[in-house]
Scaffold this motif. Structure first.
Motif, PDB file in Angstrom:
ATOM      1  N   MET A  28     -21.583  -6.099  -6.718  1.00  0.00           N
ATOM      2  CA  MET A  28     -20.387  -6.415  -5.931  1.00  0.00           C
ATOM      3  C   MET A  28     -19.549  -7.480  -6.631  1.00  0.00           C
ATOM      4  SD  MET A  28     -20.387  -4.571  -3.137  1.00  0.00           S
ATOM      5  CE  MET A  28     -19.778  -5.353  -1.675  1.00  0.00           C
ATOM      6  N   VAL A  29     -20.196  -8.504  -7.150  1.00  0.00           N
ATOM      7  CA  VAL A  29     -19.470  -9.558  -7.868  1.00  0.00           C
ATOM      8  C   VAL A  29     -18.863  -9.007  -9.148  1.00  0.00           C
ATOM      9  CG1 VAL A  29     -19.764 -11.742  -9.105  1.00  0.00           C
ATOM     10  CG2 VAL A  29     -20.788 -11.444  -6.852  1.00  0.00           C
ATOM     11  N   ALA A  30     -19.600  -8.161  -9.854  1.00  0.00           N
ATOM     12  CA  ALA A  30     -19.084  -7.574 -11.096  1.00  0.00           C
ATOM     13  C   ALA A  30     -17.856  -6.713 -10.825  1.00  0.00           C
ATOM     14  CB  ALA A  30     -20.171  -6.750 -11.772  1.00  0.00           C
ATOM     15  N   GLY A  35     -12.047  -6.053 -11.362  1.00  0.00           N
ATOM     16  CA  GLY A  35     -10.733  -5.782 -10.781  1.00  0.00           C
ATOM     17  C   GLY A  35      -9.753  -6.925 -10.992  1.00  0.00           C
ATOM     18  N   SER A  36     -10.228  -8.140 -10.813  1.00  0.00           N
ATOM     19  CA  SER A  36      -9.358  -9.310 -11.023  1.00  0.00           C
ATOM     20  C   SER A  36      -8.944  -9.423 -12.489  1.00  0.00           C
ATOM     21  CB  SER A  36     -10.080 -10.587 -10.594  1.00  0.00           C
ATOM     22  OG  SER A  36     -10.417 -10.516  -9.232  1.00  0.00           O
ATOM     23  N   CYS A  64     -10.722  -5.900  -4.283  1.00  0.00           N
ATOM     24  CA  CYS A  64     -10.754  -6.121  -2.830  1.00  0.00           C
ATOM     25  C   CYS A  64     -11.874  -5.393  -2.100  1.00  0.00           C
ATOM     26  CB  CYS A  64      -9.413  -5.718  -2.233  1.00  0.00           C
ATOM     27  SG  CYS A  64      -8.051  -6.730  -2.838  1.00  0.00           S
ATOM     28  N   THR A  65     -12.407  -4.334  -2.663  1.00  0.00           N
ATOM     29  CA  THR A  65     -13.434  -3.561  -1.968  1.00  0.00           C
ATOM     30  C   THR A  65     -14.677  -4.377  -1.625  1.00  0.00           C
ATOM     31  OG1 THR A  65     -12.646  -1.503  -2.918  1.00  0.00           O
ATOM     32  CG2 THR A  65     -14.919  -1.529  -2.127  1.00  0.00           C
ATOM     33  N   PRO A  66     -15.225  -5.194  -2.540  1.00  0.00           N
ATOM     34  CA  PRO A  66     -16.416  -5.974  -2.150  1.00  0.00           C
ATOM     35  C   PRO A  66     -16.166  -6.904  -0.961  1.00  0.00           C
ATOM     36  CG  PRO A  66     -16.201  -5.964  -4.523  1.00  0.00           C
ATOM     37  CD  PRO A  66     -14.950  -5.351  -3.973  1.00  0.00           C
TER      38      PRO A  66
END
Length: 105
Positions: A28-30, A35-36, A64-66
Protein backbone atom coordinates in the motif's frame (compact mmCIF):
# COMPACT_ATOMS: atom_id res chain seq x y z
CA UNK A 1 4.23 -34.46 21.95
CA UNK A 2 1.25 -33.60 19.73
CA UNK A 3 0.36 -30.62 21.90
CA UNK A 4 3.84 -29.22 21.42
CA UNK A 5 3.59 -29.71 17.66
CA UNK A 6 0.22 -27.93 17.63
CA UNK A 7 1.62 -25.03 19.62
CA UNK A 8 4.49 -24.70 17.13
CA UNK A 9 2.03 -24.65 14.21
CA UNK A 10 -0.06 -21.94 15.89
CA UNK A 11 3.07 -19.91 16.54
CA UNK A 12 4.15 -20.31 12.91
CA UNK A 13 0.70 -19.19 11.71
CA UNK A 14 0.87 -16.09 13.91
CA UNK A 15 4.29 -15.19 12.51
CA UNK A 16 3.05 -15.90 8.98
CA UNK A 17 0.00 -13.66 9.47
CA UNK A 18 2.19 -10.88 10.84
CA UNK A 19 4.53 -11.16 7.84
CA UNK A 20 1.57 -11.08 5.45
CA UNK A 21 0.17 -8.02 7.22
CA UNK A 22 3.52 -6.24 6.87
CA UNK A 23 3.64 -7.21 3.19
CA UNK A 24 0.17 -5.75 2.55
CA UNK A 25 1.08 -2.52 4.34
CA UNK A 26 4.33 -2.30 2.37
CA UNK A 27 2.48 -2.73 -0.93
CA UNK A 28 0.00 0.00 0.00
CA UNK A 29 2.81 2.42 0.85
CA UNK A 30 4.71 1.48 -2.32
CA UNK A 31 1.62 2.19 -4.46
CA UNK A 32 1.11 5.59 -2.83
CA UNK A 33 4.78 6.55 -3.24
CA UNK A 34 4.80 5.38 -6.86
CA UNK A 35 1.72 7.43 -7.68
CA UNK A 36 3.10 10.52 -5.97
CA UNK A 37 6.42 10.12 -7.78
CA UNK A 38 4.64 9.74 -11.12
CA UNK A 39 2.67 12.93 -10.51
CA UNK A 40 5.80 14.81 -9.46
CA UNK A 41 7.68 13.60 -12.54
CA UNK A 42 4.81 14.64 -14.82
CA UNK A 43 4.55 18.09 -13.23
CA UNK A 44 8.28 18.75 -13.61
CA UNK A 45 8.95 17.21 -17.02
CA UNK A 46 5.71 17.24 -18.99
CA UNK A 47 3.30 19.79 -17.50
CA UNK A 48 4.69 22.82 -19.39
CA UNK A 49 3.95 21.16 -22.74
CA UNK A 50 0.77 19.36 -21.56
CA UNK A 51 2.05 16.11 -22.98
CA UNK A 52 1.75 12.58 -21.61
CA UNK A 53 -1.48 13.41 -19.86
CA UNK A 54 -2.12 9.72 -19.16
CA UNK A 55 0.33 10.03 -16.27
CA UNK A 56 -2.05 12.27 -14.29
CA UNK A 57 -4.99 9.87 -13.79
CA UNK A 58 -2.67 6.89 -13.31
CA UNK A 59 -0.68 8.81 -10.69
CA UNK A 60 -3.85 9.96 -8.92
CA UNK A 61 -5.26 6.44 -8.79
CA UNK A 62 -2.00 5.02 -7.45
CA UNK A 63 -1.53 7.82 -4.93
CA UNK A 64 -5.09 7.98 -3.59
CA UNK A 65 -6.30 4.38 -3.65
CA UNK A 66 -4.42 3.23 -0.50
CA UNK A 67 -5.86 6.11 1.52
CA UNK A 68 -9.40 5.46 0.26
CA UNK A 69 -9.11 1.73 1.04
CA UNK A 70 -7.83 2.39 4.57
CA UNK A 71 -10.56 4.95 5.26
CA UNK A 72 -13.27 2.67 3.89
CA UNK A 73 -12.13 -0.26 6.00
CA UNK A 74 -11.80 1.91 9.10
CA UNK A 75 -15.30 3.34 8.83
CA UNK A 76 -16.99 0.13 7.69
CA UNK A 77 -15.62 -2.05 10.50
CA UNK A 78 -18.10 -2.93 13.18
CA UNK A 79 -17.38 -1.22 16.50
CA UNK A 80 -15.06 -3.22 18.73
CA UNK A 81 -17.08 -2.39 21.85
CA UNK A 82 -20.15 -4.06 20.36
CA UNK A 83 -18.14 -7.27 19.98
CA UNK A 84 -16.88 -7.04 23.56
CA UNK A 85 -13.28 -6.25 22.59
CA UNK A 86 -11.48 -3.60 24.62
CA UNK A 87 -8.03 -2.15 25.14
CA UNK A 88 -5.05 -3.40 23.16
CA UNK A 89 -7.18 -6.06 21.47
CA UNK A 90 -9.44 -3.34 20.05
CA UNK A 91 -6.48 -1.51 18.54
CA UNK A 92 -5.14 -4.68 16.93
CA UNK A 93 -8.62 -5.58 15.67
CA UNK A 94 -8.84 -2.28 13.78
CA UNK A 95 -5.45 -2.68 12.15
CA UNK A 96 -6.08 -6.29 11.19
CA UNK A 97 -9.05 -5.41 8.96
CA UNK A 98 -6.99 -4.68 5.83
CA UNK A 99 -4.97 -7.85 6.28
CA UNK A 100 -8.13 -9.91 6.69
CA UNK A 101 -9.68 -8.50 3.52
CA UNK A 102 -6.60 -8.78 1.32
CA UNK A 103 -4.94 -11.98 2.49
CA UNK A 104 -7.60 -14.21 3.99
CA UNK A 105 -10.44 -13.70 1.48
Amino acid sequence: MDGHHLHGAEEWMAVSREAASVAVDTCMVAAAVTGSSLLAWWSVAFHPSNSRLWMVPVGLVLACTPAVVCLALTFSAEPCIARGVRGAEAASAKTAALFAVVVEK
